[in-house]
Motif scaffolding. Sequence first.
Motif, PDB file in Angstrom:
ATOM      1  N   SER A   1      -0.412  -1.487  -1.594  1.00 52.86           N
ATOM      2  CA  SER A   1      -0.814  -2.437  -0.558  1.00 52.86           C
ATOM      3  C   SER A   1      -2.121  -3.128  -0.936  1.00 52.86           C
ATOM      4  O   SER A   1      -3.053  -2.485  -1.424  1.00 52.86           O
TER       5      SER A   1
ATOM      6  N   ASP B   1      -2.666 -11.412  10.178  1.00 50.35           N
ATOM      7  CA  ASP B   1      -1.209 -11.522   9.996  1.00 50.35           C
ATOM      8  C   ASP B   1      -0.704 -10.304   9.220  1.00 50.35           C
ATOM      9  O   ASP B   1      -0.001 -10.409   8.222  1.00 50.35           O
ATOM     10  N   ALA B   2      -1.085  -9.142   9.729  1.00 43.47           N
ATOM     11  CA  ALA B   2      -0.849  -7.881   9.028  1.00 43.47           C
ATOM     12  C   ALA B   2       0.320  -7.117   9.632  1.00 43.47           C
ATOM     13  O   ALA B   2       0.752  -7.364  10.760  1.00 43.47           O
ATOM     14  N   LEU B   3       0.800  -6.134   8.875  1.00 37.45           N
ATOM     15  CA  LEU B   3       1.733  -5.151   9.405  1.00 37.45           C
ATOM     16  C   LEU B   3       0.911  -4.045  10.065  1.00 37.45           C
ATOM     17  O   LEU B   3      -0.165  -3.698   9.594  1.00 37.45           O
TER      18      LEU B   3
ATOM     19  N   SER C   1       6.092   0.353   4.544  1.00 40.03           N
ATOM     20  CA  SER C   1       5.363  -0.885   4.262  1.00 40.03           C
ATOM     21  C   SER C   1       5.057  -1.073   2.784  1.00 40.03           C
ATOM     22  O   SER C   1       4.496  -2.109   2.402  1.00 40.03           O
TER      23      SER C   1
ATOM     24  N   SER D   1       4.751  -4.518   0.381  1.00 41.26           N
ATOM     25  CA  SER D   1       4.503  -5.750   1.116  1.00 41.26           C
ATOM     26  C   SER D   1       3.216  -6.400   0.623  1.00 41.26           C
ATOM     27  O   SER D   1       2.255  -5.717   0.269  1.00 41.26           O
ATOM     28  N   ASP D   2       3.186  -7.733   0.625  1.00 41.15           N
ATOM     29  CA  ASP D   2       1.962  -8.421   0.221  1.00 41.15           C
ATOM     30  C   ASP D   2       1.055  -8.695   1.415  1.00 41.15           C
ATOM     31  O   ASP D   2       0.014  -9.339   1.280  1.00 41.15           O
ATOM     32  N   ARG D   3       1.438  -8.205   2.620  1.00 39.45           N
ATOM     33  CA  ARG D   3       0.621  -8.396   3.809  1.00 39.45           C
ATOM     34  C   ARG D   3      -0.332  -7.214   3.992  1.00 39.45           C
ATOM     35  O   ARG D   3      -0.014  -6.089   3.580  1.00 39.45           O
ATOM     36  N   PRO D   4      -1.489  -7.432   4.580  1.00 41.96           N
ATOM     37  CA  PRO D   4      -2.397  -6.314   4.859  1.00 41.96           C
ATOM     38  C   PRO D   4      -1.752  -5.319   5.823  1.00 41.96           C
ATOM     39  O   PRO D   4      -0.788  -5.640   6.535  1.00 41.96           O
TER      40      PRO D   4
END
Length: 432
Positions: free
Chosen positions: A92, A116-118, A136, A139-142
């Motif tokens: 992550s 805009d994170a998980l 998770s 994923s490229d999301r925080p």
Amino acid sequence: MLDPSAGLPFPATVHPEARAARRITWDSREASPEVAFVALPGEKMHGNRFVQQALAAGAPFVLTDLDVPRAVRLPDAQAALFVWARHERARSPLVVGITGSAGKTTAKSYVAAALDALYMPVFNTMPAIACFLIESGGSDRPLVVEMGIDRIGEMQELMALVQPDIGVVTSIGPAHLEGLGSVERIALEKGGILAAPRGGFVSRQAAAYYPATRYPNVQVYGFQEGAGLQLSAEGAAFRYPSAHGDLPVFLPLASRVQAEASLLALKIAEWFGLPLTEAAERLSGVTVPGGRYRVLPGRFTVIDDAYNASPIAVKVALDALHALPGRRVSVLGRMLELGPTERELHAEVGAYARVKADLTFGVGEFAPELGEHAYRTVPELVEALRGVVQDGDTVLVKGSRGISWTPEKRAAEGVGLDVVVKALLEQRDGEV
């Protein structure tokens, strides 16, 4: 997808019928054709007792030491789960960890929106966090993780699992005293999150416990009294100072707690160079889970804050109630896990309620301490409220939910105040 046949970060025997899953859970009731199950040891029984139930529900695989169809078989499923979680967490790009005596879930919701994170939906136990990290991975999301503790040494374990890049402490106060002993010990244990490598944030309320001389990489967030924040029945408004000028922020039906969570969220977003205008737009659309200061307007307004309670959280909710127009009614239930000083702490909160609210109600063992109108059980309380609440009132309902208790004990002890919220809404919306 979680594919046990594609390679695992621990040795295991994978049954040939094991399939890939979208999610993994420790709760067999959530098992399905897309949700795998991990059999963990529990206080009363082992998850192995529910393996067949999970398989019958269609679980693609089960993490267990049993020789069953679709098993990912190994000696210690719990240890494997945590190894897997650490492996996926390493993939992550950014992880924010949030702890505190109150306000963790609110802060998590707003920080996740700004980034805009998980984020984890509700639970914050070690197994729940591990499952979230596994799901998770890649994923490229925080990621935003709520890290609650109720015993000494637990934060150290959580830090090893989550390895947050940034740590946040939302508040410090008496909560889980049975396991942690004192407020000073709570601050010390929770302060472990501030060892995150990219620094941390603490609220103004908690800042006294974390002096800059000992925590040089920690920033303080929050509004100074009487400056920068406007609160009304419609919501909370403030202007966020950024390098490109002041950014107006409005949060519908929000209180000071949500506003400070938004301020924290914008500080973290700005720190990482995210577009603040877009972050602020996402903040305005945040909805908190039921039971966590959810404002429900109507002929009279109900504030559903019935999921959990501690002295500091109740006082913050009462402050928010006091800022609203109309007749203010507080309905308070027992706060759990407060140790030998629980009666004094309930009395302290009740005295605060009498200052901040026009009518005060208490229910359960400490009802007389909590309110001028005291009731032994929730049904008795509901019946009394029906004859008192009127149009234009704002009613705050707050108490510890007592999730693991039987319905009978919950009613007797005055917890489970979600029942009160439901009854008030039925009374309000069922009449013309």
